[in-house]
Scaffold this motif. Structure first.
Motif, mmCIF file in Angstrom:
data_model
loop_
_atom_site.group_PDB
_atom_site.id
_atom_site.type_symbol
_atom_site.label_atom_id
_atom_site.label_comp_id
_atom_site.label_asym_id
_atom_site.label_seq_id
_atom_site.Cartn_x
_atom_site.Cartn_y
_atom_site.Cartn_z
ATOM 1 N N ALA A 30 -11.036 -3.622 -1.519
ATOM 2 C CA ALA A 30 -12.292 -4.115 -2.072
ATOM 3 C C ALA A 30 -13.049 -5.000 -1.090
ATOM 4 C CB ALA A 30 -12.023 -4.896 -3.365
ATOM 5 N N GLY A 31 -12.445 -5.274 0.063
ATOM 6 C CA GLY A 31 -13.123 -6.065 1.075
ATOM 7 C C GLY A 31 -13.032 -7.562 0.883
ATOM 8 N N ASN A 32 -12.064 -8.021 0.084
ATOM 9 C CA ASN A 32 -11.906 -9.449 -0.191
ATOM 10 C C ASN A 32 -10.738 -9.997 0.631
ATOM 11 O OD1 ASN A 32 -11.706 -12.014 -1.210
ATOM 12 N ND2 ASN A 32 -11.105 -11.406 -3.276
ATOM 13 N N THR A 33 -11.017 -10.535 1.801
ATOM 14 C CA THR A 33 -9.969 -11.021 2.694
ATOM 15 C C THR A 33 -9.198 -12.188 2.088
ATOM 16 O OG1 THR A 33 -11.279 -10.337 4.606
ATOM 17 C CG2 THR A 33 -9.503 -11.912 5.004
ATOM 18 N N PHE A 34 -9.899 -13.123 1.464
ATOM 19 C CA PHE A 34 -9.245 -14.294 0.877
ATOM 20 C C PHE A 34 -8.271 -13.869 -0.222
ATOM 21 C CE2 PHE A 34 -8.872 -17.819 -2.091
ATOM 22 C CZ PHE A 34 -8.619 -18.887 -1.251
ATOM 23 N N GLY A 35 -8.744 -13.046 -1.156
ATOM 24 C CA GLY A 35 -7.888 -12.589 -2.247
ATOM 25 C C GLY A 35 -6.721 -11.761 -1.751
ATOM 26 N N ALA A 36 -6.966 -10.906 -0.761
ATOM 27 C CA ALA A 36 -5.899 -10.069 -0.208
ATOM 28 C C ALA A 36 -4.820 -10.927 0.431
ATOM 29 C CB ALA A 36 -6.483 -9.093 0.814
ATOM 30 N N THR A 37 -5.245 -11.940 1.184
ATOM 31 C CA THR A 37 -4.279 -12.822 1.840
ATOM 32 C C THR A 37 -3.465 -13.601 0.819
ATOM 33 O OG1 THR A 37 -5.767 -13.054 3.739
ATOM 34 C CG2 THR A 37 -4.019 -14.697 3.505
ATOM 35 N N ALA A 38 -4.138 -14.132 -0.199
ATOM 36 C CA ALA A 38 -3.454 -14.943 -1.209
ATOM 37 C C ALA A 38 -2.460 -14.115 -2.011
ATOM 38 C CB ALA A 38 -4.484 -15.585 -2.141
ATOM 39 N N PHE A 39 -2.914 -13.015 -2.602
ATOM 40 C CA PHE A 39 -2.031 -12.223 -3.458
ATOM 41 C C PHE A 39 -0.869 -11.620 -2.681
ATOM 42 C CE2 PHE A 39 -5.795 -11.522 -6.473
ATOM 43 C CZ PHE A 39 -5.337 -12.499 -7.339
ATOM 44 N N SER A 40 -1.146 -11.064 -1.506
ATOM 45 C CA SER A 40 -0.076 -10.449 -0.717
ATOM 46 C C SER A 40 0.948 -11.494 -0.292
ATOM 47 C CB SER A 40 -0.660 -9.757 0.522
ATOM 48 O OG SER A 40 -1.598 -8.771 0.157
ATOM 49 N N SER A 41 0.485 -12.667 0.122
ATOM 50 C CA SER A 41 1.395 -13.706 0.594
ATOM 51 C C SER A 41 2.252 -14.265 -0.538
ATOM 52 C CB SER A 41 0.603 -14.834 1.258
ATOM 53 O OG SER A 41 -0.073 -14.374 2.401
ATOM 54 N N TYR A 42 1.637 -14.547 -1.675
ATOM 55 C CA TYR A 42 2.432 -15.101 -2.774
ATOM 56 C C TYR A 42 3.309 -14.032 -3.426
ATOM 57 C CZ TYR A 42 -0.124 -19.401 -2.181
ATOM 58 O OH TYR A 42 -0.648 -20.558 -1.639
ATOM 59 N N GLY A 43 2.911 -12.777 -3.332
ATOM 60 C CA GLY A 43 3.813 -11.698 -3.733
ATOM 61 C C GLY A 43 5.055 -11.704 -2.858
ATOM 62 N N ALA A 44 4.853 -11.893 -1.550
ATOM 63 C CA ALA A 44 5.982 -11.980 -0.623
ATOM 64 C C ALA A 44 6.822 -13.220 -0.903
ATOM 65 C CB ALA A 44 5.467 -12.004 0.817
ATOM 66 N N PHE A 45 6.164 -14.323 -1.276
ATOM 67 C CA PHE A 45 6.913 -15.535 -1.618
ATOM 68 C C PHE A 45 7.873 -15.275 -2.764
ATOM 69 C CE2 PHE A 45 7.124 -18.882 -4.877
ATOM 70 C CZ PHE A 45 7.936 -19.799 -4.213
#
Length: 256
Positions: A119-134
């Motif tokens: 969807a082109g949302n860098t902030f959301g992509a970084t947050a969700f992917s990172s906390y999913g990994a957490f």
């Protein structure tokens, strides 16, 4: 955690009225979204937004907003673990959260993050992917067959220090995300601000082996979870599809 939240208008929607009258542009044999900007370098298309077509002349379907999925998944898993950190109803062993951490907080958030990239949302992509990994990494620590906890044996002080360093790393990342949220919305600022405090309290609780500090981290985590629930509902309830919408606190954007 998507920029649509800033507008309070939910899913990323594109006006597709033109596609009902004329086919989308074709660049190098690839059909794209009507009106999508095409950057060129020396006359050669460099980028183009591509979307699937049903080949029947119908309007293209926009990508749905993955924000609510990521926010609700984060909120539910955080809520459960926070109650365990508070030792609610005498619970001191958090292993029941493993299933939620792998499937909901982990996999669902990771998927939401991947769609935020689309969807082109860098902030959301970084947050969700990172906390999913957490959440996946935290679940791995708690799974007995991983051998991670067993490697420390009876040396609880070393284990607590190791977990403290682990949580400190996530405190640093979350603080950086908090800085990135300052031009998003008051809701996002509150979410990342409270999550930052949560991580530093949990890290301090492990370093000091302090049950009281860990419980304080659990309380902040519960607050964080409810903020995430609120933001998830605010993203999901659009003016078009819901009976009501929720304010998230607009932050003035740059005009230049």
């Amino acid at each position: 955690m998507s920029p649509d939240l800033e507008k309070g208008d939910g899913p990323r929607e594109v006006a597709f009225e033109d596609s009902k009258r004329a086919p989308p542009p074709i660049v190098n044999g690839i059909q794209g979204i009507p009106g999508a900007p095409v950057a060129t370098q020396g006359g050669i298309p460099a980028t183009i937004n591509i979307t699937p077509s049903d080949f029947n002349g119908s309007p293209f379907r926009p990508i749905a907003n993955p924000g609510p999925l990521g926010l609700f998944s984060f909120a539910s898993t955080t809520f459960i673990l926070s109650l365990y950190n508070l030792q609610t109803r005498g619970i001191t062993t958090a292993n029941v959260v493993v299933g939620m951490a792998v499937c909901c907080g982990g996999l669902s958030q990771l998927l939401a993050g991947m769609w935020e990239f689309a969807a082109g949302n860098t902030f959301g992509a970084t947050a969700f992917s990172s906390y999913g990994a957490f959440w996946m990494s935290y679940a791995t620590i708690l799974i007995p067959n991983s051998g991670i906890l067993a490697a420390y044996g009876d040396n609880t002080k070393e284990l607590d220090n190791a977990l403290g360093i682990y949580l400190t790393a996530w405190f640093i990342f979350t603080f950086l995300m908090f800085l990135g949220s300052l031009r998003k919305s008051l809701g996002m600022i509150s979410l990342f601000g409270s999550l930052t405090v949560t991580f530093i309290l949990l890290a301090a609780g492990n370093f000091a082996q302090s049950t009281g500090t860990t419980k304080a981290g659990g309380a902040m985590g519960a607050i964080t979870a409810f903020i995430a629930y609120y933001l998830g509902l605010a993203e999901m309830n659009t003016r078009r599809d819901a009976w009501f919408t929720l304010p998230i606190g607009e932050v003035p954007k740059r005009q230049d």
